[in-house]
Design a protein around this motif. Sequence first.
Motif, PDB file in Angstrom:
ATOM      1  N   TYR A 147      -8.871   1.364  -4.804  1.00 27.88           N
ATOM      2  CA  TYR A 147     -10.790   2.130  -5.116  1.00 27.88           C
ATOM      3  C   TYR A 147     -11.987   1.698  -4.219  1.00 27.88           C
ATOM      4  CZ  TYR A 147      -7.624   5.405  -7.418  1.00 27.88           C
ATOM      5  OH  TYR A 147      -6.635   6.311  -8.409  1.00 27.88           O
ATOM      6  N   PHE A 148     -12.269   0.045  -4.972  1.00 25.89           N
ATOM      7  CA  PHE A 148     -13.626  -0.507  -3.729  1.00 25.89           C
ATOM      8  C   PHE A 148     -12.685  -0.763  -2.528  1.00 25.89           C
ATOM      9  CE2 PHE A 148     -14.403  -2.098  -8.757  1.00 25.89           C
ATOM     10  CZ  PHE A 148     -15.533  -1.861  -8.733  1.00 25.89           C
ATOM     11  N   LYS A 149     -11.426  -0.800  -2.392  1.00 27.19           N
ATOM     12  CA  LYS A 149     -11.761  -1.226  -1.448  1.00 27.19           C
ATOM     13  C   LYS A 149     -11.812   0.295  -0.499  1.00 27.19           C
ATOM     14  CE  LYS A 149      -7.896  -4.356  -1.220  1.00 27.19           C
ATOM     15  NZ  LYS A 149      -6.345  -4.993  -1.410  1.00 27.19           N
ATOM     16  N   ILE A 150     -11.812   1.081  -0.626  1.00 17.66           N
ATOM     17  CA  ILE A 150     -11.290   2.045  -0.099  1.00 17.66           C
ATOM     18  C   ILE A 150     -13.757   2.309   0.555  1.00 17.66           C
ATOM     19  CG2 ILE A 150     -12.452   4.554  -0.488  1.00 17.66           C
ATOM     20  CD1 ILE A 150     -10.086   5.028  -1.555  1.00 17.66           C
ATOM     21  N   PHE A 151     -14.842   1.403  -0.548  1.00 10.28           N
ATOM     22  CA  PHE A 151     -15.479   1.970  -0.335  1.00 10.28           C
ATOM     23  C   PHE A 151     -15.925  -0.058   0.855  1.00 10.28           C
ATOM     24  CE2 PHE A 151     -15.906   3.991  -3.865  1.00 10.28           C
ATOM     25  CZ  PHE A 151     -16.451   5.115  -3.625  1.00 10.28           C
ATOM     26  N   ASP A 152     -15.300  -0.362  -0.226  1.00 12.11           N
ATOM     27  CA  ASP A 152     -15.772  -1.726   1.090  1.00 12.11           C
ATOM     28  C   ASP A 152     -15.699  -1.454   2.339  1.00 12.11           C
ATOM     29  OD1 ASP A 152     -16.554  -3.743  -0.797  1.00 12.11           O
ATOM     30  OD2 ASP A 152     -14.449  -4.434  -1.010  1.00 12.11           O
ATOM     31  N   ASN A 153     -14.142  -0.550   3.198  1.00 15.69           N
ATOM     32  CA  ASN A 153     -14.040  -0.650   4.237  1.00 15.69           C
ATOM     33  C   ASN A 153     -15.259   0.708   4.766  1.00 15.69           C
ATOM     34  OD1 ASN A 153     -12.234  -2.537   4.137  1.00 15.69           O
ATOM     35  ND2 ASN A 153     -10.380  -0.730   3.480  1.00 15.69           N
ATOM     36  N   ILE A 154     -15.004   1.791   4.204  1.00 18.48           N
ATOM     37  CA  ILE A 154     -16.005   3.099   5.253  1.00 18.48           C
ATOM     38  C   ILE A 154     -17.559   2.257   4.834  1.00 18.48           C
ATOM     39  CG2 ILE A 154     -16.517   5.185   4.163  1.00 18.48           C
ATOM     40  CD1 ILE A 154     -13.670   5.480   3.709  1.00 18.48           C
ATOM     41  N   LYS A 155     -18.426   1.866   3.453  1.00 19.52           N
ATOM     42  CA  LYS A 155     -19.339   1.763   3.433  1.00 19.52           C
ATOM     43  C   LYS A 155     -20.100   2.830   3.486  1.00 19.52           C
ATOM     44  CE  LYS A 155     -20.017  -3.088   5.131  1.00 19.52           C
ATOM     45  NZ  LYS A 155     -18.348  -3.539   5.084  1.00 19.52           N
ATOM     46  N   PRO A 156     -19.898   3.897   2.287  1.00 16.20           N
ATOM     47  CA  PRO A 156     -20.718   5.513   2.407  1.00 16.20           C
ATOM     48  C   PRO A 156     -21.429   5.377   2.592  1.00 16.20           C
ATOM     49  CG  PRO A 156     -19.245   5.180   0.870  1.00 16.20           C
ATOM     50  CD  PRO A 156     -18.751   3.977   1.529  1.00 16.20           C
ATOM     51  N   ASP A 157     -22.526   6.139   3.071  1.00 17.95           N
ATOM     52  CA  ASP A 157     -23.723   6.512   2.745  1.00 17.95           C
ATOM     53  C   ASP A 157     -23.877   7.905   1.777  1.00 17.95           C
ATOM     54  OD1 ASP A 157     -25.387   4.794   5.005  1.00 17.95           O
ATOM     55  OD2 ASP A 157     -24.017   5.992   6.382  1.00 17.95           O
ATOM     56  N   LEU A 158     -22.828   8.537   1.371  1.00 21.93           N
ATOM     57  CA  LEU A 158     -23.432   9.732   0.202  1.00 21.93           C
ATOM     58  C   LEU A 158     -21.604   9.912   0.149  1.00 21.93           C
ATOM     59  CD1 LEU A 158     -24.173  11.968  -0.930  1.00 21.93           C
ATOM     60  CD2 LEU A 158     -23.917  13.606   1.328  1.00 21.93           C
ATOM     61  N   VAL A 159     -21.315  10.154  -0.895  1.00 27.39           N
ATOM     62  CA  VAL A 159     -20.004  10.941  -1.070  1.00 27.39           C
ATOM     63  C   VAL A 159     -19.925  12.631  -1.753  1.00 27.39           C
ATOM     64  CG1 VAL A 159     -18.586  10.329  -3.074  1.00 27.39           C
ATOM     65  CG2 VAL A 159     -18.762   8.659  -2.119  1.00 27.39           C
ATOM     66  N   ILE A 160     -19.329  13.539  -1.478  1.00 31.29           N
ATOM     67  CA  ILE A 160     -19.354  14.391  -1.801  1.00 31.29           C
ATOM     68  C   ILE A 160     -18.379  15.107  -2.362  1.00 31.29           C
ATOM     69  CG2 ILE A 160     -19.259  16.924  -0.724  1.00 31.29           C
ATOM     70  CD1 ILE A 160     -21.195  15.989   1.352  1.00 31.29           C
ATOM     71  N   SER A 161     -18.332  15.121  -4.004  1.00 27.23           N
ATOM     72  CA  SER A 161     -17.347  15.756  -4.785  1.00 27.23           C
ATOM     73  C   SER A 161     -16.908  17.383  -4.731  1.00 27.23           C
ATOM     74  CB  SER A 161     -18.491  15.024  -6.858  1.00 27.23           C
ATOM     75  OG  SER A 161     -17.322  16.529  -7.274  1.00 27.23           O
ATOM     76  N   THR A 162     -16.229  17.539  -4.595  1.00 24.12           N
ATOM     77  CA  THR A 162     -15.399  19.222  -4.553  1.00 24.12           C
ATOM     78  C   THR A 162     -15.283  20.006  -6.230  1.00 24.12           C
ATOM     79  OG1 THR A 162     -13.570  18.588  -3.366  1.00 24.12           O
ATOM     80  CG2 THR A 162     -15.364  18.588  -1.954  1.00 24.12           C
ATOM     81  N   LYS A 163     -15.075  19.294  -6.416  1.00 22.80           N
ATOM     82  CA  LYS A 163     -13.711  19.052  -7.753  1.00 22.80           C
ATOM     83  C   LYS A 163     -14.068  18.043  -8.806  1.00 22.80           C
ATOM     84  CE  LYS A 163     -10.432  22.238  -9.090  1.00 22.80           C
ATOM     85  NZ  LYS A 163      -8.730  22.790  -9.442  1.00 22.80           N
ATOM     86  N   SER A 164     -15.259  18.156  -9.325  1.00 24.96           N
ATOM     87  CA  SER A 164     -15.826  16.775 -10.096  1.00 24.96           C
ATOM     88  C   SER A 164     -14.623  16.437 -11.873  1.00 24.96           C
ATOM     89  CB  SER A 164     -17.081  16.934 -10.806  1.00 24.96           C
ATOM     90  OG  SER A 164     -17.416  15.606 -11.518  1.00 24.96           O
ATOM     91  N   GLY A 165     -14.755  17.542 -12.034  1.00 27.59           N
ATOM     92  CA  GLY A 165     -13.317  17.928 -13.478  1.00 27.59           C
ATOM     93  C   GLY A 165     -12.139  17.203 -13.062  1.00 27.59           C
ATOM     94  N   ASN A 166     -11.960  16.988 -11.493  1.00 27.41           N
ATOM     95  CA  ASN A 166     -10.305  16.349 -11.770  1.00 27.41           C
ATOM     96  C   ASN A 166     -10.512  14.599 -11.455  1.00 27.41           C
ATOM     97  OD1 ASN A 166      -7.977  16.037 -10.009  1.00 27.41           O
ATOM     98  ND2 ASN A 166      -7.388  18.016  -9.366  1.00 27.41           N
ATOM     99  N   ARG A 167      -8.923  14.608 -12.738  1.00 29.44           N
ATOM    100  CA  ARG A 167      -8.935  13.055 -12.160  1.00 29.44           C
ATOM    101  C   ARG A 167      -9.433  12.488 -11.289  1.00 29.44           C
ATOM    102  NH1 ARG A 167      -4.716  13.545 -14.483  1.00 29.44           N
ATOM    103  NH2 ARG A 167      -5.158  14.054 -16.822  1.00 29.44           N
ATOM    104  N   ILE A 168      -8.418  12.656 -10.496  1.00 31.73           N
ATOM    105  CA  ILE A 168      -8.405  12.225  -9.438  1.00 31.73           C
ATOM    106  C   ILE A 168      -9.363  12.117  -8.555  1.00 31.73           C
ATOM    107  CG2 ILE A 168      -7.214  12.597  -6.362  1.00 31.73           C
ATOM    108  CD1 ILE A 168      -6.010  14.148  -7.856  1.00 31.73           C
TER     109      ILE A 168
END
Length: 470
Positions: A147-168
């Motif tokens: 998961y940290f690699k996802i952030f390291d590679n993409i370096k997002p400015d914003l994260v959009i959650s579409t189903k926060s209650g989902n464990r994924i």
Amino acid sequence: MNKILLIIPDTFSIRSFLLTDVLKIISRDNIIYICSPLGSNKEFIERFKGNNINFQFLPHFNEFNGKHQYWLNMISVLINKRWRLKSFTITQSLKSYLSRKYYSRDGFKFKLKSFLLNALKNNEFVFKFFKKRVASSFFKQYDLSFYFKIFDNIKPDLVISTKSGNRIEYPIARIAEKLNINQICYVQSFDNITTNGLFPVVYDKWLVWNDINKNEVISQYNQSITDVDVCGPLQYDFVHKLKKKLKKKSDFFSELKLDIKRPMVLFAAGPKVISPNEPFILEEILLSIRNGLLPSNPEILVRLHPSDDLNRWENIKNKYPETKFSLPWEIVDKNEMHGIPNYDDILLLLNSVYHSNLIINTSSSMAIDAAYFDKPIICLAYSPEPVHDFNKLSKDLYLREHYKPITDSGAVKLVGNINQTIKAINNYIENPQIDRKKRLKMLKLFDHNMDGNSDQRVSESILKFLSENK
């Protein structure tokens, strides 16, 4: 261009964010990374590829365990005592019923813990302490390198959650918070805030269906009014935008091999976790039709829920072959992602409701679907043998906070046994105008605008947030 990490954990998020105009609008001037368990699926990528759109595989997250699970349970009990939500308590009871794990409530340790948590439920220091424990144990306990690699590679400015209650989504929300990356949460369904327990983080911006959800977020998460935008229910935009594509009744009935001379009752099944009693109720209805207790001789179309257990309907299929079944879409993943819906799948749902005479459901949002097409609604609130021990829970479902506005509106008919069910079916088929005004009034509670433009409002809120937080 800003980089947006758009989390698509399941089929419902695909429907709401990828099939509406949200993706098209926010990708015009931003780079989108669709992060999903289907992020490496060729069909999924081919379907939704486009300019400024990239794909990132997101693995299914394992069950919580160890100390992290312990602190999650502790804070769950605390917030339940603080918020006093019947929805949360009933959800836990449903899980216990299905797993047959009934936890002892008589031990000294349980009573002491319950007493202390009740006494401390409004203590902010204790609440913050528990939240810190949940977060720290999460980062210590699990391997989060992917998961940290996802952030390291993409370096997002914003994260959009579409189903926060989902464990994924849980690891993404936690890491984004740790890295101080802005997050927006679209509360995908009207029940999410009260049934999913504590969301993993307090988001920077919340997008919700209506004023009911807005007030829930403000009160439970101590948010200001400006942090929550009422945008409307994305899933119901299709009622307006696809209405002209609805089929003629003769064509639809022919396609599903239904008898156009008979009334059609849509039995909208729920997931097994909510309605293990449904196959047994359906059998009673089918037997009543065979025995001539419903003079109009209606035909039953069973629309299965995407999260359903298909095996539980085998007895009905074998004993009552005249019953028609409809799958919501083709299943491509039997884990968390149930399918990749398309517009034909959505039209199947709309046609099923539009051409029905009435809808039968169990504490489902299908009551709202029915109201859009002014169809009478029957809600099942009982459980016959051999699952009569579920009877109390089947009634408690309608006490949950998110569903109370529906039951209190009088727009639906709650039935408590097969005789009431037969009577309601007969009455509604003979007089479909019954409760018509109440259905429209109830609908406006959940969709204030009723214009099919929720996707425009969601997109505008996202883009406005980006411009204000550069």
